[in-house]
Design an enzyme around this catalytic site. Structure first.
Site, short mmCIF file in Angstrom:
data_model
loop_
_atom_site.label_atom_id
_atom_site.label_comp_id
_atom_site.label_asym_id
_atom_site.label_seq_id
_atom_site.Cartn_x
_atom_site.Cartn_y
_atom_site.Cartn_z
N PRO A 2 -68.97 62.21 50.62
CA PRO A 2 -69.37 63.48 50.05
C PRO A 2 -68.16 64.23 49.52
CG PRO A 2 -70.00 63.29 52.37
CD PRO A 2 -69.01 62.25 52.08
N GLU A 3 -68.23 64.66 48.30
CA GLU A 3 -67.19 65.49 47.73
C GLU A 3 -67.76 66.91 47.63
OE1 GLU A 3 -65.28 63.54 44.35
OE2 GLU A 3 -66.11 61.63 44.98
N LYS A 61 -64.11 70.12 51.11
CA LYS A 61 -65.11 69.25 51.73
C LYS A 61 -65.36 69.61 53.19
CE LYS A 61 -63.04 65.80 48.76
NZ LYS A 61 -62.14 64.64 48.75
N ARG A 305 -58.77 51.58 47.15
CA ARG A 305 -60.06 51.88 46.55
C ARG A 305 -60.03 51.39 45.12
NH1 ARG A 305 -59.62 57.07 48.56
NH2 ARG A 305 -60.76 57.35 50.50
#
Length: 322
Positions: A2-3, A61, A305
Site C-alpha cells: 500500500p502506498e 504510509k 525489485r
DNA sequence: CATAGAACCTGTATGC
DNA sequence: TGCATACAGGTTCTAT
C-alpha cells in the site's frame, strides 16, 4: 504494497466506521505483528483496552488512531503500518461477503458474531458495538503499536520548514507527504538536488518526501518523462518540480479510484479492491506498448525489485565519468 | 552524516 | 507431480 492512496483509502474508511467506538477486547494472534511495541503484546493490549478511538490521521504510509485519555496515560495513539500486505478490515456484526474478503469459498465463519475470519488475521480489536477491527497481513512486514505522540521540531524531516506537528514517535523522522497542504515543495526540490543519488531513490526516500512507493514512483517518472537513474545532483529544478507534480497528480487520481490493487492483498476496510490498476501506464506493463509512443515498456532490476520504463519517453542518462 | 544493500516473512508463479 | 528459483505494493538496521 500500500502506498499513499491505498493507506488514505483505509484511513478514510476507519474515520467513517470506527471513530467514537471504544476498544473492549484485544486479541493478538501473532506477537510478531506488534514487535514494534517495545513493552510487548500484553502491554499493547492493556494500553488499548477501554480506550476510545478519537481521530484517524495519516502521514505518508503511516496511519494512526488517536486515543482518548486513559487512566494515567499520556498522549498516545494506535499506530499502524501496512507494510507490503497489511489490511485493516472493519467487520460488522454481520456476515461479510467471502469473496470480497479474500477468503476462499467455504471458509468457516468463526465466533458467535458470524463474520468470516481471514486466514492471515494477526490482531483483532473488538469494539463496543459488537464490530471488530481486524489487522490482516500475509507477509507480516506491517505492524501495530501504541507509541507516545511527540512534537516534531520546526523544519524537520526532509529539511522542509513547515508548521510544527504532533505525530507518533516512530513517525517523527518521516517527511510530510505530497498531499499534505503544509508541505514545502520548493524545499523538497532543493533538498532533492543536494542529494548524491538517483532520482527514483530520492523519490522513494520517505525522509525527503513521503507516500511514494514503487508503483507511483514509476508512474510519476513516466509522466514526467524522466528515467529513474538520473542523478539528482544534475536534475534541473523544473524537472524536479514536474516530477513532484506528476507524483501528486497520479496519487490523487489513484485515490479517486480507491487505490491500486492487483489482487485481494490490497483492499479497503470493507474488503473491496480499488480500480487504479487499469490506469497504470508502465508499472507491470513490460512488453506492452507505451500508451504515448508505442515503444515496448521494459522492466529492469532495481533494489531487489523492478523498475518499469518506456525506453523512448524516458531515455537513460548518459553514463557519467567518475 | 549520507548512501546502498541486506534482512525481515509468507505466499504465488514459473521453469526444470 | 515435485522441487528450486524468482518475485511481490516497505521499512529498518548495518556496513561502508
Amino acid at each position: 504494497m500500500p502506498e499513499l492512496p491505498e493507506v488514505e483509502t483505509v484511513r478514510d474508511g476507519l474515520a467513517r466506521h470506527v471513530l467514537g467506538r471504544t476498544v473492549v477486547d484485544v486479541d493478538v494472534r501473532r506477537d510478531y505483528s506488534v514487535r514494534r511495541h517495545e513493552a510487548g503484546p500484553l502491554d499493547f493490549a492493556a494500553r488499548l483496552t477501554g480506550r476510545r478511538l478519537e481521530a484517524a490521521v495519516r502521514r505518508g504510509k503511516f496511519l494512526w488512531l488517536l486515543l482518548d485519555e486513559g487512566a494515567g496515560r499520556g498522549d498516545d495513539a494506535l499506530l499502524a503500518h501496512l507494510g507490503m500486505s497489511g489490511q485493516l478490515l472493519v467487520r460488522g456484526a454481520h456476515v461479510v461477503d467471502a469473496r470480497a474478503s479474500g477468503v476462499t469459498e467455504g471458509a468457516v465463519p468463526s465466533g458467535p458474531v458470524g463474520w468470516v475470519e481471514h486466514p492471515h488475521l494477526r490482531v483483532r480489536l473488538v469494539l463496543d458495538d459488537g464490530s471488530a477491527l481486524d489487522f490482516v497481513d500475509q507477509r507480516t512486514f506491517g505492524h501495530l503499536s501504541v507509541p507516545d505522540l511527540v512534537t516534531t521540531p520546526d523544519g524537520a524531516p526532509g529539511g522542509c520548514g513547515a508548521a510544527r506537528d504532533v505525530v507518533p514517535l516512530p513517525v517523527a523522522h518521516i517527511a510530510r507527504d505530497l498531499l499534505d497542504p503544509a508541505l514545502d515543495r520548493r524545499a523538497v526540490v532543493a533538498a532533492m538536488r543536494t542529494r548524491r543519488t538517483e532520482v527514483k531513490r530520492a523519490l522513494l526516500d520517505q525522509t525527503l518526501v513521503s507516500g511514494v512507493g514503487n508503483i507511483y514512483a514509476d508512474e510519476a517518472l513516466w509522466r514526467a518523462r524522466l528515467h529513474g537513474t538520473r542523478p539528482t545532483a544534475a536534475l534541473r529544478a523544473t524537472d524536479a518540480e514536474r516530477l513532484l507534480d506528476a507524483a501528486t497528480e497520479v496519487m490523487t487520481e489513484a485515490l479517486e479510484q480507491g487505490g491500486t490493487s492487483f489482487d485481494a492483498l490490497y483492499v479497503d476496510v470493507n474488503g473491496a479492491s480499488g480500480y487504479f490498476d487499469r490506469s497504470l501506464a508502465v508499472y507491470g506493463q513490460d512488453g506492452r506498448p507505451c500508451r504515448r509512443c508505442g515503444t515496448l515498456v521494459r522492466r529492469d532490476a532495481f533494489a531487489n525489485r523492478s523498475s518499469y520504463t518506456c525506453p523512448r519517453c524516458q531515455p537513460r542518462p548518459r553514463p557519467r565519468r567518475a
